[in-house]
Structure formats: structure tokens, C-alpha cells
Write an enzyme that holds these catalytic residues in place. Sequence first.
Site, PDB file in Angstrom:
ATOM      1  N   CYS A   1      44.187 -10.120  35.034  1.00 43.44           N
ATOM      2  CA  CYS A   1      44.414 -10.804  33.762  1.00 43.44           C
ATOM      3  C   CYS A   1      45.185 -12.109  33.890  1.00 43.44           C
ATOM      4  CB  CYS A   1      45.076  -9.865  32.763  1.00 43.44           C
ATOM      5  SG  CYS A   1      46.749  -9.310  33.204  1.00 43.44           S
TER       6      CYS A   1
ATOM      7  N   HIS B   1      49.869  -7.479  29.693  1.00 37.22           N
ATOM      8  CA  HIS B   1      48.544  -8.105  29.694  1.00 37.22           C
ATOM      9  C   HIS B   1      48.735  -9.577  29.367  1.00 37.22           C
ATOM     10  CE1 HIS B   1      44.350  -8.792  29.501  1.00 37.22           C
ATOM     11  NE2 HIS B   1      44.268  -8.863  28.194  1.00 37.22           N
TER      12      HIS B   1
ATOM     13  N   ASP C   1      41.149 -14.641  25.232  1.00 37.62           N
ATOM     14  CA  ASP C   1      41.370 -13.757  26.377  1.00 37.62           C
ATOM     15  C   ASP C   1      40.115 -13.735  27.243  1.00 37.62           C
ATOM     16  OD1 ASP C   1      42.066 -11.843  28.201  1.00 37.62           O
ATOM     17  OD2 ASP C   1      42.623 -10.318  26.731  1.00 37.62           O
TER      18      ASP C   1
END
Length: 674
Positions: free
Chosen positions: A275, A333, A356
Site C-alpha cells: 500500500c 493502510h 487509493d
Amino acid sequence: MEGLKLVHASLEEAQNHVWHKTEGLKSSSLIVRRGQNFRLTLSFNGPYMSNKHELVLKIQLDGLYCDVPITSSKNTSQSQWSAYIQQGRLDPSTPHNTSVCVYSPPTAIVGVYQLHLLVKSSYGSYNCKIGKFTLLCNPWCAADSVYLPEENQREEYVRNDFGLLYQGTAKNIIFRPWGFDLYESGILEICMMVLQVSNEHKKNWKSDYVNRSDPVYISRVVSAMINNNDDCGVLQGKWSEDYSSGLNPSEWTDSGSILKQWAKSGFSPVKYGQCWVFAAVMCTVLRVLGIPTRVVTNYNSAHDTNGNLVIEEYYTEKGEKLTQNRDSIWNFHVWVECWMKRGDLGAGFDGWQVLDPTPQERSGGVYRCGPAPVKAIRECQINMDYDVPFIYAEVNADVRVCIVRQKQVLSCTTETDRVGVLICTKSLGSNRPEDITSTYKNKKALRPSLRTASPRSVKGLSLELNHIKAPVVGENICFSVTVTNHSSVLKTVKEYVNAQAKSYDRSPSDTFWEADNIIQLAPHKSEVLQHQIPYSQYSALGNEQLINLAAVVIDLATQERVLASEEFNITSPIINIQVADEDTIIAHRPQVAMVTFTNPFSVAVKGMLTVAGSGLLEDKVHINVALLQPRETMNTMVQFTPKIVGVKMLHASLSLDINCIVIRGFRTITARPA
């Protein structure tokens, strides 16, 4: 007599780049921002006379183009391309030179343009190519939908080419230095190619170009292109332990290496990303394109697969965490936020938008996420585009913790404040994390109907876990378990304590340490039990791992059970970087940094030291570190030369030969003019 012809054209790159805040971006051509004039100097074989000659610029983007007459007066329209002769700039020594101002509208298409000049006169027409220019979004232009009003924000979120990514846990934040590499050679062209090789461009190039006037569309394309799940995207994700066919995501330190490898390979995905790598590379691409962007970390980030806003966690009677469903909570995250207007939504949703690029769920059939207005997430507008419900759950889901035996639930409690416990980003102009949790979470706005889990029940026993001191790598982990008897009768209870290793993105693995005790608890009294996990029992985990610590106490008479758990990371040693006389660092003059590391481990270590710094080092410096005995210190000198005036980051990582441990450190460097 020969007609008027162009002898030379200058795109005045140096001056235009200063005006457009694009100096430092590397390109063989002009780089400008939309919604703002840029200047050309045209040199002819004779004097230009407006009553005899007509000049027309042809501005071309592949198969799309527009003809822009060069007029003698400034066009007042802000909605279309225009060009005019700049009066008062005639130089007597160059009477055949003409200065032209070209204006692009603030809604112009982001792309690489070709520029041609058509000269018309009584002698006929003459057409020639002037050059090319790259047009970017303009956060300095109030009419551009990415306009950011504060200069310090534009410097941080558009022009800053280094940053810090935050990992670890909310109680023990790990700082990961990262080079965004905006000003490295080739990066601008690669970022433009991210748009050119996208599926949207391949399917319908004309429609793609037209839509590229909108940063909402651009950011959505980039979100899909950073991962390779549906296209020839930049990065391939991998969350297992075998990275032998690529690079462990923890070893990346900058975006430039990744983007250059992707382009050099003919757009094959780079292996591997997780991530923070996806988010950092996306930040680079969007900043280069002129869209204000920052990297954000959400601690205890929920992945709610069924949309009920409840994450279930299951433990055994002894406190071992189980994997029994698809829902999960990542310790952290990382995504990005971009600043833009949202003309496609109702009023009030301009500003920071979540994007994202980590592939988790499909959006519109493609692995991408956002842009979702942060304000919509805070106000629980879960029906709003794009992907607000998914991100809302990541920061707001409840956690239902259950103790089970043979698939039967023995007890349950509900935690309403664990998910999204801290959301942060790098502070403006500093290296501290800024807490932005309140921009996402507003408890008063939560709809009660979304809270389906029952409240925590009152029990005769309570349990509390506490670290005696912060866990430090190389030392024993010391913690206490406090058990309290709230009843008026004596209780005999059994305590189980266990520790499991885990990665930030999934459930723990097998137990590596455990203990148990039987104790007598007097009425309304507490007992404090001390525990230690020896370093020898967790040393093999590596510094990227976390630990899930859980304790269960059971009333042997009533079989009442209480569980307490905590996931934590262990503080790692750091690399220290010192520069003598930091206040006298001058651009273009060689400097020396001292890189220092002391071995905190009980065994000797060796490894590879890598030092990098965009704008400070031409290439990364790799140094083999010989065997360091316990408590021995390494001192290494690294020479660097600041290329430009301003603040840059020198960062170092040391990959040790034991348990995949990576040690990091950084130092910001301010180079001043001579």
C-alpha cells in the site's frame, strides 16, 4: 520579393519555467501550467507588419488541434486559447524579433502539445513547426479546479519531492523516508506516459483527451494505472513472503526507481508493491501533473467485504487469534488525498479527496478507488461517488470480538473506537505527522442504524494490558496484565497469555510465546501479573513484523471469560546522519555527510548501506558494511552536492543479513544560494 518566413523560434524555457513554477522538472521541451500566459520569441527574415502579415498558431494534441490567431491586442476571454503580440518588447538590436504571449484556458487538456506557426501574406502561406510543450494543471490559478489558495500548501503538496510515509501502529509510529523524485531526469515524460498507455486512452483516445481537462477523471485513471490488475500498470502487488522474482516492497525508497524500471521494461509491472509503495508512486505522478497530493496513513484500517460496517474477530479460549472470515483490519493502510473541486457533485464537497491505488475492490469494474470527498466520508454521505462507502468503512467500522470454542461463541464484546483510531499525513514544512482524523470522523454524524453490534456488557471481571516500557528491538518485551474482581465474592481465575507474529495486512500466524497462571482474586481487588517475552523468542520476526498480544482470564467457577488484546510494533534502531555546518550549505558546492549506526543486537551483523537523495546525489550510493560486533558503531562518509537551492532529503537504509531487518534514517538539507 520573398515573403515573411520564420528564421528561429525560442520557447523561452528558462523564464517561462520560473513564471509557471516548473523549474527543476526535467524535459527537452517547454513545461507550462494551464490558465496562464507563456511567452515565445519569433525571429523572422524581415519585419513583421500587422497590416501585411497574418500569424496563426496551430496547437496540436495528436489528432486534435485548434488554430489560434495571433492578434495585436490581448484577448479578454478566459475560456479559450489565445495569443497576442506583446507590445513594448521590441529590441532595436533585433528588429525582426516578435514577442508573443500564448494563453491556455484553465480547463485545457493536460498533455504534450505540438506547436506550429502559419504565416499568411500576399506572397502566399508559410507553415513551420515551432516546437512542443507539456501542459500541466495549475494550483496557482484561481480558475483551475485544482487551485490551492495557500503558497505553503502548494510548495508542500505540489513541489516538494521528498516526504515521510507513516507505518507501525498509532502508539508507535514508524517514519519511512521516501523520495518522490519529481525532478529526476525522465520522470515527467514517464508520468505523461501513465496517461498515454492507460486502457481509457487505448479504448478511445479522443474521448480520453477531452476528459483530461478534469482532474477528477485524471486521478481516476492514475488510480487504476498505478496497479497492474486490469492494465499495464506500474506496480504488481504481493503480500506473501516470497519476493524472489522481484524486490521486497520494504526495500523501495523512492518513486523514481520504480517509474524508470516500468518505462524501461516497455510498461511491464514492477515487482513488488504494497500500500505505501502504491500511494507514494501515485503521489509522484499526480504532483508532476500539477494536482496537489499528499500521502495519508489510516491506523487500524478496516476492509469490510459485506458492507455491514462490522468487522468480526475470533479468538480461542487461550487468546489465540483466528482467521474465520474475509473481513480484516490492517494495522495501517496508506492512500493519497488530492485537492480539487468536485463540479460533478453538489456544493460543499470540494477540497481533499481520497484516492487509493492499492487493489482491494473494483470501482466501475476496475481496481481503483476514488476520488471520494473527505467531507462526504465525515458526513456519512455513503451514496456519493466515488467509493465513499468503502472508505467510510475503512475509518468507521465497529469491531466485534468473540471468544469461541468448537465454532460456538462463548462471549462477545464490541469496540466502536478502534478502527480509524488515527489518520495522519506529513505536516506542512516539517517532518512531524499531522493528525487529520477529525476531517474524516464526526461521531455526531453517524446514523444509529449503521451501528448493528450490541454494546459492551458489564462483567464481574475486567482485564487490562500495559507495557512496562516501550518495546525496543534487542531487549525483552516487558508487560503487565491487571485482573480486577468487581464482585463481592472470592474468585479463582486462570490467566492465559500469548503472543503471535503478524504482518500489518493480515491475521497473526502461530503463537511463538505463551504463559498461564492460576490466581486467587479477593472481592473488589486487583492483581497485577508481570510478564517478559525474551528477545531470543521474537528475534526471528524481523523489524517489519508486528506482535498480537492477547490475554484471557476465566472465572473457573462461572466460566466467565474476559479478553484483552493489543497489536504493537517494536521500536527499531535508526541510522543517524549528520552534516557539519548545516547553516552554510551552498548549492552546487560539495558537502560531506556522516552516516552512523550502532549495532544494538546481541550478535554481529553485516549488510548493505544505501544512501539516496534527489537533488543531492546523482545516483544512489551503495556501501558494503563489514561485520559489526554487538554495540560496535559504523561511521561512513558520503559526499553530496546540492543541485538547486531549497530543502532536500538525504535518506539511508541498511539491509542487514539477519531476519530481513532494514534500518532507516534521514536528514533534511537546506541548500542556500551562493
